[in-house]
Design a protein around this motif. Sequence first.
Motif, PDB file in Angstrom:
ATOM      1  N   CYS A  98       0.849  -1.210   0.000  1.00  0.00           N
ATOM      2  CA  CYS A  98       0.000   0.000   0.000  1.00  0.00           C
ATOM      3  C   CYS A  98       0.878   1.251   0.000  1.00  0.00           C
ATOM      4  N   ALA A  99       1.926   1.236   0.817  1.00  0.00           N
ATOM      5  CA  ALA A  99       2.810   2.406   0.901  1.00  0.00           C
ATOM      6  C   ALA A  99       3.482   2.665  -0.447  1.00  0.00           C
ATOM      7  N   LYS A 100       3.862   1.578  -1.135  1.00  0.00           N
ATOM      8  CA  LYS A 100       4.525   1.737  -2.437  1.00  0.00           C
ATOM      9  C   LYS A 100       3.553   2.273  -3.483  1.00  0.00           C
ATOM     10  N   GLU A 101       2.340   1.698  -3.458  1.00  0.00           N
ATOM     11  CA  GLU A 101       1.333   2.145  -4.431  1.00  0.00           C
ATOM     12  C   GLU A 101       0.973   3.623  -4.188  1.00  0.00           C
ATOM     13  N   LEU A 102       0.859   3.973  -2.915  1.00  0.00           N
ATOM     14  CA  LEU A 102       0.546   5.360  -2.569  1.00  0.00           C
ATOM     15  C   LEU A 102       1.659   6.292  -3.061  1.00  0.00           C
ATOM     16  N   SER A 103       2.909   5.843  -2.850  1.00  0.00           N
ATOM     17  CA  SER A 103       4.049   6.655  -3.291  1.00  0.00           C
ATOM     18  C   SER A 103       3.992   6.924  -4.778  1.00  0.00           C
ATOM     19  N   ARG A 156       0.107  -1.649  13.936  1.00  0.00           N
ATOM     20  CA  ARG A 156       1.215  -1.746  14.894  1.00  0.00           C
ATOM     21  C   ARG A 156       2.232  -0.645  14.620  1.00  0.00           C
ATOM     22  N   ASP A 157       2.958  -0.265  15.675  1.00  0.00           N
ATOM     23  CA  ASP A 157       3.955   0.804  15.538  1.00  0.00           C
ATOM     24  C   ASP A 157       4.951   0.505  14.419  1.00  0.00           C
ATOM     25  N   ALA A 158       5.366  -0.754  14.330  1.00  0.00           N
ATOM     26  CA  ALA A 158       6.366  -1.113  13.313  1.00  0.00           C
ATOM     27  C   ALA A 158       5.797  -0.908  11.910  1.00  0.00           C
ATOM     28  N   ALA A 159       4.533  -1.253  11.726  1.00  0.00           N
ATOM     29  CA  ALA A 159       3.900  -1.085  10.411  1.00  0.00           C
ATOM     30  C   ALA A 159       3.787   0.398  10.068  1.00  0.00           C
ATOM     31  N   ILE A 160       3.454   1.201  11.060  1.00  0.00           N
ATOM     32  CA  ILE A 160       3.318   2.649  10.854  1.00  0.00           C
ATOM     33  C   ILE A 160       4.664   3.240  10.437  1.00  0.00           C
ATOM     34  N   ILE A 171       8.810   4.091   3.787  1.00  0.00           N
ATOM     35  CA  ILE A 171       8.641   3.866   2.346  1.00  0.00           C
ATOM     36  C   ILE A 171       8.253   5.172   1.643  1.00  0.00           C
ATOM     37  N   LEU A 172       7.334   5.910   2.246  1.00  0.00           N
ATOM     38  CA  LEU A 172       6.943   7.194   1.650  1.00  0.00           C
ATOM     39  C   LEU A 172       8.153   8.123   1.566  1.00  0.00           C
ATOM     40  N   GLU A 173       8.920   8.160   2.644  1.00  0.00           N
ATOM     41  CA  GLU A 173      10.074   9.077   2.669  1.00  0.00           C
ATOM     42  C   GLU A 173      11.138   8.688   1.652  1.00  0.00           C
ATOM     43  N   LYS A 174      11.312   7.395   1.509  1.00  0.00           N
ATOM     44  CA  LYS A 174      12.282   6.923   0.520  1.00  0.00           C
ATOM     45  C   LYS A 174      11.887   7.400  -0.874  1.00  0.00           C
ATOM     46  N   CYS A 213       5.962  13.403   4.849  1.00  0.00           N
ATOM     47  CA  CYS A 213       4.896  12.843   5.675  1.00  0.00           C
ATOM     48  C   CYS A 213       5.224  12.917   7.157  1.00  0.00           C
ATOM     49  N   THR A 214       4.180  12.937   7.948  1.00  0.00           N
ATOM     50  CA  THR A 214       4.343  12.909   9.409  1.00  0.00           C
ATOM     51  C   THR A 214       3.329  11.935   9.974  1.00  0.00           C
ATOM     52  N   ILE A 215       3.689  11.404  11.133  1.00  0.00           N
ATOM     53  CA  ILE A 215       2.715  10.596  11.859  1.00  0.00           C
ATOM     54  C   ILE A 215       2.030  11.561  12.801  1.00  0.00           C
ATOM     55  N   ARG A 216       0.717  11.646  12.714  1.00  0.00           N
ATOM     56  CA  ARG A 216       0.033  12.657  13.518  1.00  0.00           C
ATOM     57  C   ARG A 216       0.185  12.363  15.007  1.00  0.00           C
TER      58      ARG A 216
END
Length: 352
Positions: free
Chosen positions: A270-275, A302-306, A312-315, A320-323
């Motif tokens: 999902c993160a890759k597709e979003l990117s 889970r924290d690790a997934a977040i 992935i987005l940053e790469k 992005c930020t985690i609210r």
Amino acid sequence: MTERIDIKSKTIEELKELLIQWGEKPFRASQVFGWLHEKRVSSFEEMTNVSKILREKMAEDCKLVSVTEIDRLESVDGTKKFLFELADGQAIESVLMKYHHGNSVCISSQAGCRMGCKFCASTLGGLIRNLTASEMLEQIYAIERITGETVSNVVVMGTGEPMDNYDNFVRFVRILSAKEGKNISVRNITVSTCGIVEGIKRLAEENLPLTLALSLHAPNDEIRKQLMPVAYKYKLEDVLAACDEYYEKTSRRITFEYSLVAGVNDSAECAKELSSRLRGKNCHVNLIPVNPIKERDYKKSRDAAIQNFKNILEKNRINCTIRREMGSDINAACGQLRRSHTTKENQVREEE
Ligand code: SAH
């Protein structure tokens, strides 16, 4: 008797028209507007530089809309959540959040909501009615009145879909940003939408540099449909094109909200597709660990997934930020205070 005029919902231009109809000079409009939105009088009598005749006319034909506090929750981090009652007995929620850059208030735009997002508490009882501009403004005024704080930022992210109450919402922004009133810069107002394409396009033409937050929550239509029924009506491609148009017209960077739901939209794929969908856009992604509601079985990622999602987005060079979770100890998830109030009322009614 005809319905009284909701004078606090009138922009200066609309007020001017009304006063001219009544045989008054146009300049009176900014005076009356100032009494309503800067000094915030609770009666027409207090408008001392306005003629007695006009004061009496307004007292006869107009109403002064206000909201009444019926409940409040306070968090250790300073976040305060208010439950307000409207004139017809409806209850709505608003939240005051304190940041180092100033105080921010999150307001509701409707009593209830008909968008049906699966993880959201505000939509469970459906839409009751739209709020008027005055009811949106009063949430901010009441919070300033009650707490003595000054509000510098406003987010329209409480209960309701602002694009489903478009005219009142735009009127609210014009009044809130008027220099004769509360005078909040339009840039300090954020509107969040689930993605009503016509609304976004129309807003782009209003010449209002609002910050637009788009509730994305998925990288494709298939997953988005599982979470947000509105995705059946508008394709993600069209929603994103409307956001591009908004950015072109206003030069305001778009914020994409993405609530992470365990096992639904939080995978690396999902993160890759979003990117790849957001690549090249001047945007910001707000990752929000979903706040679980008891009526649904969605769980927080889970924290690790977040963290992995963010990496992935940053790469891919996507901002992005985690609210930061504010007021989590008072369970400030959207609509939960109102929900507990309305369900309590129903129980009492059933018991009667
Ligand atoms: N109708 C508008 C504004 C209100 S909701 C919209 O959809 O954007 C404000 C934001 O909170 C939206 O991004 C919404 O999807 C999100 N939200 C609602 N309930 C939530 C929950 N339980 N956990 C995390 N985010 C939630």
